[in-house]
Scaffold this motif. Structure first.
Motif, PDB file in Angstrom:
ATOM      1  N   GLU A   6       0.824  -1.206   0.000  1.00  0.00           N
ATOM      2  CA  GLU A   6       0.000   0.000   0.000  1.00  0.00           C
ATOM      3  C   GLU A   6       0.862   1.261   0.000  1.00  0.00           C
ATOM      4  OE1 GLU A   6      -2.548  -0.637   3.362  1.00  0.00           O
ATOM      5  OE2 GLU A   6      -4.061  -1.686   2.154  1.00  0.00           O
ATOM      6  N   ALA A   7       2.006   1.193   0.677  1.00  0.00           N
ATOM      7  CA  ALA A   7       2.917   2.338   0.676  1.00  0.00           C
ATOM      8  C   ALA A   7       3.493   2.561  -0.722  1.00  0.00           C
ATOM      9  CB  ALA A   7       4.037   2.122   1.688  1.00  0.00           C
ATOM     10  N   ARG A   8       3.833   1.476  -1.434  1.00  0.00           N
ATOM     11  CA  ARG A   8       4.345   1.608  -2.801  1.00  0.00           C
ATOM     12  C   ARG A   8       3.283   2.176  -3.733  1.00  0.00           C
ATOM     13  NH1 ARG A   8       7.032  -3.312  -1.552  1.00  0.00           N
ATOM     14  NH2 ARG A   8       5.348  -4.531  -2.482  1.00  0.00           N
ATOM     15  N   LEU A   9       2.038   1.714  -3.557  1.00  0.00           N
ATOM     16  CA  LEU A   9       0.951   2.234  -4.386  1.00  0.00           C
ATOM     17  C   LEU A   9       0.749   3.723  -4.123  1.00  0.00           C
ATOM     18  CD1 LEU A   9      -1.460   1.982  -6.303  1.00  0.00           C
ATOM     19  CD2 LEU A   9      -2.826   1.172  -4.359  1.00  0.00           C
ATOM     20  N   ALA A  10       0.748   4.123  -2.855  1.00  0.00           N
ATOM     21  CA  ALA A  10       0.570   5.536  -2.514  1.00  0.00           C
ATOM     22  C   ALA A  10       1.705   6.380  -3.083  1.00  0.00           C
ATOM     23  CB  ALA A  10       0.478   5.711  -0.995  1.00  0.00           C
ATOM     24  N   ALA A  11       2.938   5.860  -3.028  1.00  0.00           N
ATOM     25  CA  ALA A  11       4.081   6.597  -3.567  1.00  0.00           C
ATOM     26  C   ALA A  11       3.963   6.746  -5.079  1.00  0.00           C
ATOM     27  CB  ALA A  11       5.387   5.890  -3.197  1.00  0.00           C
ATOM     28  N   ARG A  12       3.531   5.672  -5.774  1.00  0.00           N
ATOM     29  CA  ARG A  12       3.355   5.766  -7.224  1.00  0.00           C
ATOM     30  C   ARG A  12       2.274   6.776  -7.567  1.00  0.00           C
ATOM     31  NH1 ARG A  12       1.451   1.211  -8.244  1.00  0.00           N
ATOM     32  NH2 ARG A  12       3.456   0.125  -8.406  1.00  0.00           N
ATOM     33  N   GLU A  13       1.167   6.735  -6.849  1.00  0.00           N
ATOM     34  CA  GLU A  13       0.081   7.668  -7.136  1.00  0.00           C
ATOM     35  C   GLU A  13       0.521   9.114  -6.918  1.00  0.00           C
ATOM     36  OE1 GLU A  13      -3.898   5.012  -6.234  1.00  0.00           O
ATOM     37  OE2 GLU A  13      -2.934   6.036  -4.569  1.00  0.00           O
ATOM     38  N   SER A  14       1.259   9.365  -5.862  1.00  0.00           N
ATOM     39  CA  SER A  14       1.750  10.721  -5.611  1.00  0.00           C
ATOM     40  C   SER A  14       2.685  11.181  -6.721  1.00  0.00           C
ATOM     41  CB  SER A  14       2.472  10.784  -4.258  1.00  0.00           C
ATOM     42  OG  SER A  14       1.579  10.528  -3.198  1.00  0.00           O
ATOM     43  N   ALA A  15       3.572  10.277  -7.155  1.00  0.00           N
ATOM     44  CA  ALA A  15       4.516  10.629  -8.220  1.00  0.00           C
ATOM     45  C   ALA A  15       3.795  10.891  -9.531  1.00  0.00           C
ATOM     46  CB  ALA A  15       5.547   9.522  -8.393  1.00  0.00           C
ATOM     47  N   VAL A  16       2.801  10.043  -9.860  1.00  0.00           N
ATOM     48  CA  VAL A  16       2.057  10.206 -11.109  1.00  0.00           C
ATOM     49  C   VAL A  16       1.264  11.509 -11.099  1.00  0.00           C
ATOM     50  CG1 VAL A  16       0.130   9.275 -12.453  1.00  0.00           C
ATOM     51  CG2 VAL A  16       1.954   7.758 -11.677  1.00  0.00           C
ATOM     52  N   ARG A  17       0.607  11.811  -9.978  1.00  0.00           N
ATOM     53  CA  ARG A  17      -0.217  13.015  -9.897  1.00  0.00           C
ATOM     54  C   ARG A  17       0.628  14.287  -9.892  1.00  0.00           C
ATOM     55  NH1 ARG A  17      -3.938   9.993  -5.451  1.00  0.00           N
ATOM     56  NH2 ARG A  17      -5.237   8.842  -6.946  1.00  0.00           N
ATOM     57  N   ALA A  18       1.889  14.156  -9.498  1.00  0.00           N
ATOM     58  CA  ALA A  18       2.772  15.324  -9.480  1.00  0.00           C
ATOM     59  C   ALA A  18       3.315  15.659 -10.861  1.00  0.00           C
ATOM     60  CB  ALA A  18       3.937  15.083  -8.517  1.00  0.00           C
ATOM     61  N   LEU A  19       3.202  14.717 -11.814  1.00  0.00           N
ATOM     62  CA  LEU A  19       3.704  14.978 -13.163  1.00  0.00           C
ATOM     63  C   LEU A  19       2.834  16.012 -13.865  1.00  0.00           C
ATOM     64  CD1 LEU A  19       4.392  11.293 -14.302  1.00  0.00           C
ATOM     65  CD2 LEU A  19       6.113  13.017 -13.749  1.00  0.00           C
ATOM     66  N   PRO A  20       3.432  17.024 -14.479  1.00  0.00           N
ATOM     67  CA  PRO A  20       2.615  18.010 -15.198  1.00  0.00           C
ATOM     68  C   PRO A  20       1.969  17.427 -16.443  1.00  0.00           C
ATOM     69  CG  PRO A  20       4.943  18.421 -15.577  1.00  0.00           C
ATOM     70  CD  PRO A  20       4.870  17.358 -14.535  1.00  0.00           C
ATOM     71  N   GLU A  21       2.618  16.431 -17.044  1.00  0.00           N
ATOM     72  CA  GLU A  21       2.121  15.803 -18.270  1.00  0.00           C
ATOM     73  C   GLU A  21       2.473  14.326 -18.249  1.00  0.00           C
ATOM     74  OE1 GLU A  21       3.178  19.906 -20.668  1.00  0.00           O
ATOM     75  OE2 GLU A  21       4.303  18.076 -21.046  1.00  0.00           O
ATOM     76  N   LEU A  22       1.683  13.545 -18.977  1.00  0.00           N
ATOM     77  CA  LEU A  22       1.897  12.108 -19.057  1.00  0.00           C
ATOM     78  C   LEU A  22       1.484  11.650 -20.444  1.00  0.00           C
ATOM     79  CD1 LEU A  22       2.652   9.617 -17.223  1.00  0.00           C
ATOM     80  CD2 LEU A  22       0.204   9.314 -16.886  1.00  0.00           C
ATOM     81  N   ALA A  23       2.274  10.779 -21.048  1.00  0.00           N
ATOM     82  CA  ALA A  23       1.941  10.295 -22.389  1.00  0.00           C
ATOM     83  C   ALA A  23       2.410   8.864 -22.560  1.00  0.00           C
ATOM     84  CB  ALA A  23       2.575  11.185 -23.454  1.00  0.00           C
ATOM     85  N   PHE A  24       1.670   8.121 -23.381  1.00  0.00           N
ATOM     86  CA  PHE A  24       2.122   6.787 -23.755  1.00  0.00           C
ATOM     87  C   PHE A  24       1.673   6.479 -25.175  1.00  0.00           C
ATOM     88  CE2 PHE A  24      -1.995   5.908 -21.642  1.00  0.00           C
ATOM     89  CZ  PHE A  24      -2.639   5.154 -22.594  1.00  0.00           C
ATOM     90  N   THR A  25       2.367   5.565 -25.815  1.00  0.00           N
ATOM     91  CA  THR A  25       1.979   5.032 -27.122  1.00  0.00           C
ATOM     92  C   THR A  25       1.941   3.524 -27.017  1.00  0.00           C
ATOM     93  OG1 THR A  25       4.273   4.937 -27.899  1.00  0.00           O
ATOM     94  CG2 THR A  25       3.027   6.959 -28.356  1.00  0.00           C
ATOM     95  N   GLY A  26       1.086   2.890 -27.792  1.00  0.00           N
ATOM     96  CA  GLY A  26       1.001   1.442 -27.736  1.00  0.00           C
ATOM     97  C   GLY A  26      -0.072   0.896 -28.644  1.00  0.00           C
TER      98      GLY A  26
END
Length: 221
Positions: free
Chosen positions: A41-61
């Motif tokens: 749960e701590a790893r999930l919370a850390a990932r969510e905080s890091a993702v939400r702090a990103l100004p932009e996010l992109a992926f291709t696939g």
């Protein structure tokens, strides 16, 4: 009704012209011991905080969609800046594509027969224009291995695999299975991100393979 059928047929034809997305069984969720659960749960919370702090996010696939009647697969490009998004689905062989862009104020689809379509609610717009159900407002968060905003998508339940990785997320009636992840850690400090995801709600299914993540490096849509 005829317009909706024609648009759905066009979208299905566009997608079916592309390389298919292989099916893979989901990871098995397990009941973790209290210490392992707390660490997961701590790893999930850390990932969510890091993702939400990103100004932009992109992926291709590659993506495959079905609605119980029609379906197909194609290339996808997704760019997200806060709540604003730009999504492009394309078929390299036929060079057909359609693009969705929008945010809280509404959405617009270009590339469908009959010209652009606009609407205040992106889910309703997509369903009426193409016959496909795609969780646009939550997909960027789910694709990044994070829970979507509870104020718009409701509460979420999560499950972990034996290694403590997020294996399943249930939110807004959707079940999202995480089948594959990047190796951890990722250069630049961004936590490992998913690379293979299945999402399902009723007859609606979305399978996604991320070939390339670009966290925090894109221009705003």
């Amino acid at each position: 009704m005829k317009l909706k059928i024609a648009s759905a047929a066009l979208a299905a034809a566009l997608l079916s012209a592309c390389t298919s997305v292989p099916v893979r069984a989901p990871l098995q969720t397990v009941e973790l011991e209290p210490a392992a659960l707390a660490a997961a749960e701590a790893r999930l919370a850390a990932r969510e905080s890091a993702v939400r702090a990103l100004p932009e996010l992109a992926f291709t696939g590659r993506v495959a969609m079905s609605n119980g009647r029609d379906g197909g697969s194609g290339r996808i490009e997704w760019r997200q800046a806060s709540a604003d998004y730009q999504v492009t689905l394309s078929a390299p062989v036929t060079r057909q594509s359609w693009q969705l862009r929008g945010g809280p104020a509404g959405a617009r689809i270009d590339g469908l027969e009959g010209g652009p379509r606009e609407g205040a609610d992106v889910g309703t717009l997509l369903w009426e224009a193409t016959g496909f159900e795609i969780p646009v407002t939550a997909m960027a968060a789910w694709a990044a291995g994070a829970r979507a905003d509870a104020t718009t998508s409701g509460p979420a339940e999560v499950g972990y695999d034996a290694a403590g990785r997020l294996a399943r997320l249930q939110q807004d009636g959707w079940t999202i299975d995480y089948l594959e992840w990047q190796p951890d850690p990722v250069a630049g400090g961004t936590p490992a991100l998913p690379t293979r995801i299945n999402a399902q709600r009723g007859e609606a299914r979305v399978r996604l393979i991320v070939d390339s993540w670009a966290p925090g490096t894109t221009d705003a849509p």
